[in-house]
Enzyme design. Structure first.
Site, PDB file in Angstrom:
ATOM      1  N   LEU A   1       9.211  35.062 -53.560  1.00 41.79           N
ATOM      2  CA  LEU A   1      10.643  35.248 -53.714  1.00 41.79           C
ATOM      3  C   LEU A   1      10.955  36.691 -53.348  1.00 41.79           C
ATOM      4  CD1 LEU A   1      11.433  33.492 -57.148  1.00 41.79           C
ATOM      5  CD2 LEU A   1      11.922  32.626 -54.853  1.00 41.79           C
ATOM      6  N   ASP A   2      12.067  36.912 -52.645  1.00 45.51           N
ATOM      7  CA  ASP A   2      12.478  38.274 -52.341  1.00 45.51           C
ATOM      8  C   ASP A   2      12.576  39.073 -53.636  1.00 45.51           C
ATOM      9  OD1 ASP A   2      12.671  37.504 -49.720  1.00 45.51           O
ATOM     10  OD2 ASP A   2      14.865  37.471 -49.664  1.00 45.51           O
ATOM     11  N   ARG A   3      12.285  40.348 -53.547  1.00 44.39           N
ATOM     12  CA  ARG A   3      12.297  41.201 -54.736  1.00 44.39           C
ATOM     13  C   ARG A   3      13.605  41.103 -55.542  1.00 44.39           C
ATOM     14  NH1 ARG A   3       9.910  47.284 -55.415  1.00 44.39           N
ATOM     15  NH2 ARG A   3      10.783  47.720 -57.472  1.00 44.39           N
TER      16      ARG A   3
END
Length: 222
Positions: free
Chosen positions: A48-50
Site C-alpha cells: 500500500l502506498d505510504r
C-alpha cells in the site's frame, strides 16, 4: 505504536495499516510496519502506498509467501478500496483501462499510449456509493474501487486522468498540489480476499477508514 491485528495464525498475519507508515523499510529510515510487527519471518505479499491506510496481509512462512505471490500473479487476490473523489463520474459504475508508465525520478506514474516502452496495462472497476455537496470543494463522491491490476499509484493516476481526482492527493489532484499544508489522501484499502495458503479456503477481511473529514461526511459500514 499499537497496530490493529485483524487475524493471525501460523501462516498469515492480517493487519490494519495506519496511514503515513511505510509497509517495509525504505530510504527514509522511518518506522515501518514490518519492523513494528516484529515477527520471526514476514513476507511482503502486496503493498500500500505510504499515505494509504487499510487492510494488509503478510505471509509468516516462506511457503505461504510463495503461494500468495503466485495468487497475486494469477490475479486471484481480491482488493477493494474506498475513495473520496472531487467531482462526480458521469456513470454510476464503470471500468477504467489505461496504460501506465512509472516515472521513477519523481515517484509518479502517468497515462501513456499502449505502445509506450515500459508501460503496463492498468484496470480497475468503480461504483458510485454516494455524492455530497460541500461549500469549499463542491461535489465529493464516495466510490468503491475493485482493483484488477496492481500498478504504481494506479488508483490515484487513473481516477485523476478520468477527471475525478482523489480528495487530499497532493500528487495527482491539482487542487491539493497547490496547497502548502499537508493533507491526508482519502484512499483506503477496505477489503482483501484470498485463498488461505494452507487450508485453501477462501477468506476475506475488512477495515474501515478513520472518522475524519471527508470520510465522516458519508455513511460507511461493513
Amino acid at each position: 505504536m499499537d497496530i490493529k491485528i485483524i487475524f493471525e495464525d501460523k501462516d498469515i498475519l492480517v493487519v490494519e495499516k495506519p496511514p503515513k507508515i511505510p509497509c517495509q523499510g525504505d530510504k527514509t529510515s522511518d518506522d515501518d510496519l514490518m519492523s513494528i510487527l516484529d515477527r520471526p519471518y514476514l513476507g511482503l505479499v502486496h503493498r500500500l502506498d505510504r499515505p494509504v491506510g487499510g487492510v494488509m496481509v503478510y505471509a509468516k512462512t516462506e511457503k505461504a509467501n510463495s503461494f500468495l505471490s503466485k495468487e497475486i500473479s494469477a490475479r486471484n487476490l481480491y482488493k477493494e478500496y474506498l475513495v473520496v473523489v472531487c467531482g462526480k463520474p458521469l456513470e454510476t459504475q464503470g471500468e477504467l483501462r489505461n496504460h501506465l508508465k512509472k516515472l521513477r525520478t519523481i515517484n509518479m506514474s502517468k497515462v501513456v499510449d499502449d505502445k509506450t516502452h515500459g508501460s503496463k496495462e492498468a484496470i480497475l472497476q468503480y461504483s458510485v456509493l454516494d455524492t455530497i455537496d460541500t461549500e469549499e470543494y463542491g461535489a465529493l463522491t464516495l466510490l468503491k474501487i475493485i482493483l484488477k491490476t496492481g500498478r504504481h499509484h494506479q488508483i490515484r493516476v487513473q481516477l485523476s486522468h478520468a477527471g475525478f481526482p482523489i480528495w487530499g492527493d497532493n500528487k495527482y489532484n491539482k487542487t491539493f498540489v497547490k496547497k502548502k499544508e499537508w493533507t491526508q489522501i482519502s484512499l483506503w484499502a477496505y477489503k482483501i480476499g484470498f485463498k488461505h495458503p494452507n487450508a485453501k479456503e477462501y477468506m476475506s477481511f475488512t477495515s474501515l477508514p478513520y472518522k475524519e473529514f471527508p470520510w465522516n461526511k458519508f455513511h460507511i459500514n461493513n
